[in-house]
Design an enzyme around this catalytic site. Structure first.
Site, mmCIF file in Angstrom:
data_model
loop_
_atom_site.group_PDB
_atom_site.id
_atom_site.type_symbol
_atom_site.label_atom_id
_atom_site.label_comp_id
_atom_site.label_asym_id
_atom_site.label_seq_id
_atom_site.Cartn_x
_atom_site.Cartn_y
_atom_site.Cartn_z
ATOM 1 N N TRP A 150 48.983 56.699 43.586
ATOM 2 C CA TRP A 150 50.039 56.035 43.035
ATOM 3 C C TRP A 150 49.810 55.962 41.405
ATOM 4 C CZ3 TRP A 150 50.236 52.318 39.505
ATOM 5 C CH2 TRP A 150 51.676 51.809 38.919
ATOM 6 N N HIS A 151 48.461 55.910 41.240
ATOM 7 C CA HIS A 151 47.969 55.887 39.735
ATOM 8 C C HIS A 151 48.103 57.194 39.334
ATOM 9 C CE1 HIS A 151 46.778 51.787 40.682
ATOM 10 N NE2 HIS A 151 46.899 51.449 39.479
ATOM 11 N N GLY A 152 47.705 58.073 39.868
ATOM 12 C CA GLY A 152 47.737 59.567 39.168
ATOM 13 C C GLY A 152 47.455 60.589 40.359
ATOM 14 N N PHE A 188 50.688 56.431 34.052
ATOM 15 C CA PHE A 188 50.568 56.375 35.515
ATOM 16 C C PHE A 188 52.386 56.172 35.839
ATOM 17 C CE2 PHE A 188 46.584 54.103 34.824
ATOM 18 C CZ PHE A 188 45.873 55.552 34.730
#
Lengths: 513, 372
Positions: free
Chosen positions: A328-330, A513
């Site tokens: 989800w962050h990257g 993000f």
């Protein structure tokens, strides 16, 4: 638009507040809510007007899907309702996948299959991960009957509300809509406004002074030439600097968001609770990016079975949740590894807890304070190691930094420390290597790290400070002190904005993000 | 209405209290004060700032590289007073020679003096903002006042092109026939910001905002009209390059005449883009076209000047020691090491014969003082 920019502080915020309170003062609640939604869309569109269409498309899609799911549920057509939910979530994830992960998939495919598919030129719409997750949560809550939404404008305001739109906190519909619906929100309340200014000021200070202050020591390590061998001090210096930059940057942003909402009489959930004081990794995740942890727990871990299906399944669920949390962050393997590492930490912690309960259930530590300090330090070190993957631009880069941290390139002290070290050692320092450290900032960097670590470990956090301040403000009998404090807050924000302007408004890390 | 007036009054009182508290705090911190320009412009830039006046320097909001001191009798940064007619070696330049961001003992002039074994034999005449035209004007005044026996001129990027720009309180070049004439634009009335600062008792808070943070109310409004995204560096038109070459020719013709020195006694040190040496992607777009710079070097050598293109020296030194020559990444001005490299080159040029076979201008020091 950045919370720390001149255009936000001197134009957007005053105009938005003035109009909102003017409309509220006349009792025009719907107009005031509509104004906030409109202002929030402008706030988003200031970055790139064309993505307002994407945001609005997403809002219309999810609002419509929510209505549909709710109607089917009300009509007792559970299967259809579930189908609608799955379709709506899939649509959300497809949009997210296109904007955020398309190139990651193509890149991975090229690497694995040896193909040469060209990468797409896609600009990541700012805040897409946040507004997508917020709305997925809304859809699920609608499906299980936790929430019902009838008005399009309130729903638009819930999604776009500018304090949280770009980088969270990730909100639940159920915790926001009652606040937008109550009368007391639509009035100027000096106490709330002052507390909001306090949160905003603390957040701005964290961002402008602490995070941006230590930031120059991060790049030389994480962007070092591949041929440069990072020594132990350089690697640890850069990674600790990033560890602190990220915390003060993101918690600063969250404080500012909480403060901005509080000015409008809206309470946002806290997102940080002194995470580096955590004594184990589970506690860390209860203190770090708390609203994302909550989302992952409620909408991923528990639906996967949580801890209801036995130990093995529980560990698998933990790993899966953290892997997806990392992704989800990257869109990159470094984020996947970061997530996997945290998943692994959580599993190890669970195993350790189980072992303790089994083999030493009533063990009382001999030195509890020392034990606590060691636990905090061990947790912190684990988190620091994981941040290397979170920040590194590639897997190779992360491994080079870890090599440096492990001392595989030796320990070299800065040349200008030689006299001080020599005097401390009584004149003989033959056993210590001194040299030019291209990726370290010497004594200044050390001072920054020590001071920021002391703040992170020893000082009360924003909510503790502001809750004490709120109690004190509430105790003032005369309102004049509150008005005077507003003047003090104005000067503080002015100074911090000027400092920020002197080095150019820097983006918040979580905007990526 | 009365209630609102009272509330606004309390807000203002709170703000005033906060400002006063900040003022007290900044009084104890090394807020940048800069130099107070001399009131009498008749001998400017030789008499640069107010003589024997205190100064404080620091950069950025963090107040880095803090230095305090006092100017000498000519308003320059030096630990001793200059003496008229003393036949020193003069070092002409801008803020690099002024060297506010370093200890005076670390400056080019101090390090050169130590190499020559004459602690008070080298006069630094560095004036922030000067360009090539200003160096020539300063050289003429230095000749009248000190009768120098040699000179070092530090040339940085922009010195050629900025010689043609007219600005208040500065020397500049006006085209005249085939060449140029040196002109001086008198300083205008005191800036309103300076008047405000003086009127609030030389406020440390105001100086912090103005000098360290570079804040001005205009910047708030500029935020609403951000500059268009930087376009790729435009190519300098041929006519502009030619103009810069003509400025270089004019400087080379005028410097010996106005300083009263033979070209072999004038050492020209050309600074380079050092950030580009540390890392290629940090290289900046030059203000003076590289061809004009190369023209200056070749013409200076042809005329018998002692010339050092510091780019090659910095590159070699950096490859050897990996030490930076400036206050990277916050300030491009030379640090002690950069000044040391420049002093070493100046010493070498002035104590050795030039490429044309002319004899050395200065005798090497009999007993070399401590090398930096």
């Amino acid at each position: 638009m950045l919370f720390n920019s001149y255009e936000f502080i001197y134009f957007f915020l005053p105009v938005t507040l003035l109009v909102f309170f003017a409309l509220s003062g006349r009792g025009w609640r719907r107009a005031a809510a509509g104004w906030l939604a409109l202002a929030s869309l402008f706030f988003y569109g200031y970055w790139s007007p064309r993505y307002v269409l994407l945001l609005m498309g997403s809002i219309v899609l999810n609002f419509t899907a929510g209505q549909w799911i709710d109607q089917l549920r009300q009509a007792g057509r559970g299967d259809r309702s579930r189908l609608a939910l799955v379709a709506a979530i899939t649509a959300n994830l497809l949009v997210l996948a296109y904007y955020k992960y398309a190139n990651f998939f193509i890149d991975s495919l090229n690497a694995v299959a040896g193909t040469h598919v060209a990468l797409a030129e896609i600009v990541l719409p700012i805040g897409i991960s946040f507004f997508t997750f917020t709305q997925i949560a809304y859809l699920v809550d609608t499906y299980v009957g936790k929430v019902r939404e009838r008005g399009f404008i309130p729903y638009t305001l819930f999604v776009t509300f500018y304090p949280h739109l770009i980088a969270g906190p990730v909100l639940h519909h159920a915790e926001m809509m009652p606040q937008f619906a109550r009368d007391s929100t639509y009035a100027f309340r000096l106490h709330n406004f002052l507390i909001g200014c306090g949160y905003f000021g603390i957040g701005l200070f964290k961002k402008v002074v602490l995070a941006d202050g230590i930031q120059p020591f991060v790049g030389p390590v994480f962007e070092a030439d591949p041929g440069y061998q990072l020594t132990m001090l350089e690697a640890w210096g850069g990674v600790l600097a990033y560890t602190l930059q990220l915390y003060f940057d993101f918690s600063g942003y969250s404080d500012m968001a909480i403060g901005l909402a509080k000015m409008l009489n809206v309470d946002l959930p806290f997102n940080f609770d002194s995470p580096y004081k955590a004594r184990n990794i589970s506690e860390f995740w209860r203190r770090w990016h708390m609203t994302l942890s909550r989302f992952l727990r409620d909408y991923l871990y528990i639906p996967l079975g949580g801890n209801r299906l036995g130990s093995l399944r529980r560990y698998a669920n933990l790993l899966t949740t953290m892997l997806l949390g990392g992704l989800w962050h990257g869109a990159g393997w470094t984020f996947v590894i970061w997530g996997a590492l945290h998943g692994l930490y959580l599993v190890v912690h669970q195993l350790w807890q189980a072992a303790l309960e089994r083999w030493a259930p009533a063990r009382v530590p001999r030195w509890p304070a020392l034990g606590r300090a060691m636990s905090v330090l061990l947790t912190f070190l684990c988190v620091v190691v994981a941040w290397v993957f979170f920040r590194a631009t590639s897997l190779d880069s992360a491994l080079r930094i870890l090599e440096g941290m492990a001392g595989m390139n030796g320990l070299v002290l800065p040349l200008d420390w030689q006299p001080a070290v020599a005097s401390l050692a009584g004149g003989t320092v033959d056993s210590i290597r001194f040299g030019v450290l291209e990726a370290a900032g010497g004594s200044r960097q050390l001072a920054w790290i020590v001071v920021l670590l002391a703040i992170a470990w020893l000082s009360p956090n924003s909510q503790a400070i502001m809750q004490a301040a709120a109690a004190r403000v509430a105790a003032w009998k005369a309102q004049r002190w509150s008005w005077a404090m507003l003047g003090v807050a104005g000067v503080a924000v002015f100074m911090l904005a000027a400092i920020n302007g002197s080095h150019g408004s820097s983006e918040f890390i979580y905007f990526n993000f | 209405m009365k209630q609102w007036a009272q509330r606004i009054g309390w807000i203002l009182a709170g703000a005033l209290g906060a400002l006063l508290a900040l003022e007290v705090l900044f009084r104890f911190l090394p807020v940048s004060m800069g130099l107070q320009r001399a009131d009498d412009v008749s001998r400017w830039p030789l008499v640069y700032a107010q003589p024997h006046s205190p100064y404080a320097y620091s950069i950025s909001w963090k107040m880095l590289n803090a230095h305090r001191g006092e100017t000498n009798n000519y308003g320059h940064i030096a630990p001793f007073d200059y003496v008229a007619g003393s036949r020193p070696v003069v070092v002409l330049g801008d803020s690099f020679v002024e060297s506010l961001m370093n200890d005076p003992a670390d400056s080019l002039q101090s390090q050169l003096a130590r190499r020559l074994g004459e602690p008070q034999g080298v006069y630094g005449l560095g004036v922030s903002g000067l360009s090539g035209a200003g160096y020539v004007a300063l050289g003429a005044l230095a000749r009248e006042e000190f009768r120098p026996r040699a000179a070092v001129v530090v040339i940085i990027d922009g010195d050629l092109s900025e010689s043609l720009q007219r600005s208040r309180g500065s020397h500049y070049l006006v085209p005249a026939g085939d060449g140029f004439e040196l002109a001086f634009e008198p300083p205008g009335p005191e800036a309103w910001t300076t008047r405000i600062r003086k009127s609030v008792g030389d406020s440390a808070l105001f100086r912090y905002l103005q000098a360290n943070l570079q804040f001005s109310p205009g910047k708030i409004f500029e935020a609403l009209h951000p500059a268009a995204s930087a376009s790729p560096a435009a190519t300098t038109p041929e006519s502009a390059i030619r103009r810069q070459e003509q400025v270089a020719d004019w400087m080379l013709a005028e410097l010996p005449r106005r300083l009263g020195l033979e070209p072999r006694c004038i050492a020209l040190l050309l600074d380079s883009d050092r950030y580009g040496i540390y890392r290629a992607e940090q290289a900046s777009t030059p203000k003076d076209d590289p061809r004009a710079r190369a023209h200056l070097v070749s013409q200076a050598r042809a005329r018998g000047f002692a010339v050092s293109d510091l780019d090659a020296v910095f590159r070699a030194e950096y490859a050897r020691h990996r030490l930076k020559f400036d206050h990277w990444p916050v300030d491009r001005h030379w640090n002690r090491i950069g000044h040391g490299v420049a002093a070493g080159e100046a010493y070498r040029l002035l104590t050795a014969g030039n490429v044309a076979g002319d004899a050395a201008c200065l005798a090497p020091a009999a007993r070399r003082a401590d090398a930096p």
